[in-house]
Design an enzyme around this catalytic site. Structure first.
Site: not given
Ligand code: WQD
Length: 344
Positions: A126, A153, A157
């Protein structure tokens, strides 16, 4: 003779889409999964799409003896290792479960590969290993410095990448390609498989589509005071089918004799989109108005990241080229199918 690939975590979101692409590329597939975060019914979706039902092994890969017995039942040529716990927030609450599950399963597989003459493993890593790249290091390349993980997590990785590197450098008779993906989103165009998180979604897109469906009341955009054009976080959102195709390209390459023992590739679009852009693009592409508000930043979020994927484009001959609008429509079609099927 068709080559056989073991896909661990193959009933999961990325694993199921990769299984489809592997079958359609002419590989046999064996899925190994403990169904802790996926459903066995996904196999039916894979069969409907490809016409082929992959073999399925219900197994805990932390059990080395059971994993060895499973490998003895097949002639496996290569492994794509997705199986892992992957919720950032949960990993902070249950770190030991994450270290045990994510590290023991990989060590078992690596130890067993030479015994079963399995030559290559693709590891699902990741972009989280990069942490928050410095502004001058965006888009981030594979040789960018790694930052200290902000969650157990992310740390698993980083540790797993190190384990693979140390094992290969010790002279192990295996090869590996490590794929560092950015944010996988969307669903297969058939709407027969897609992202099906257990309980309330952590990730953005399932939260968007469940809010659009009225399952969730309102989407909160976590923070609009970041140093970005519209104040919201930026990520590199990659279509899960494009991501799956990258795994087929990597598997084909790692099983060749004349390539390096260990290679790393960023798998993304090379573009960044803000959370607000995602919301607005979703509304425009689907015609569905989203109920959303702005809230405080989410602990652990980095501000902005997107990938330089030139290496994968040139060496793997792979490119993520599905337009964002089409990807978001695919996620919405999947959510509609889940409602039609009475799933949620
Ligand atoms: C994306 C953006 C949130 C939800 C993580 C792991 C990565 C992978 C994917 C596994 C961020 C914003 C989110 C919400 C929001 N893991 N958001 N409101 O955190 O970038 O990545 O998940 O496969 O390794 O690090 O993904 O989808 O949680 O968030 O504003 O209700 O959306 O702040 O900027 P993230 P995410």
């Amino acid at each position: 003779m068709k080559q056989t690939i073991l896909v661990t975590g193959g009933t999961g979101f990325i694993g199921s889409h990769t299984t489809v692409e592997l079958i359609q590329a002419g590989y046999n597939v064996v899925i190994a999964d403990n169904l802790s975060n996926s459903k066995r019914e996904v196999i039916g979706g894979i069969k409907k799409i490809t016409g082929i039902e992959p073999a399925f092994e219900f197994i805990d890969l932390c059990n080395k003896e059971a994993t060895r017995e499973m490998l003895q039942r097949y002639r496996i040529d290569g492994i794509i290792h997705f199986a892992a716990s992957k919720a950032v927030g949960e990993s902070v609450e249950k770190p030991l479960m994450y270290y045990r599950n994510n590290i023991t399963s990989l060590v078992n597989l690596l130890e067993l590969m030479p015994e079963h003459n399995i030559k290559g493993v693709i590891f699902s890593s990741s972009c989280t290993v990069y942490g928050q790249p410095r502004p001058e290091n965006l888009p981030v390349t594979e040789d960018a410095p790694h930052q200290k993980a902000t969650s157990p997590y992310g740390n698993t990785k980083e540790i797993n990448e190190q384990i693979i590197q140390d094992y290969i450098h010790s002279g192990a008779p295996i090869k590996s390609i490590v794929l560092r993906y950015f944010n996988p989103i969307g669903a297969h165009p058939s709407a027969l498989i897609g992202e099906l998180p257990n309980g309330k979604p952590n990730n953005l897109i399932p939260y968007v589509t469940q809010t659009a469906m009225g399952i969730l009341e309102q989407l909160t955009i976590f923070g609009n005071d970041y140093d970005t054009p519209d104040g919201t976080c930026i990520r590199d959102y990659i279509y899960v089918v494009d991501l799956a195709k990258a795994h087929v390209a990597a598997m084909t390459r790692v099983l060749k004799k004349d390539t390096a023992a260990l290679e790393y590739f960023n798998i993304g679009t090379g573009r960044g989109n803000s959370t607000r852009e995602i919301v607005e693009t979703f509304e425009k592409a689907t015609g569905v108005k989203l109920n959303y508000t702005y809230g405080p930043r989410r602990a652990g979020d980095i501000e902005k990241i997107w990938g330089d994927c030139t290496k994968a484009n040139t060496i793997l001959g792979w490119k993520a080229d599905t337009p964002l609008e089409d990807v978001l429509v695919s996620a919405w079609k999947w959510q509609l199918k889940l409602r039609e099927d009475g799933v949620m």
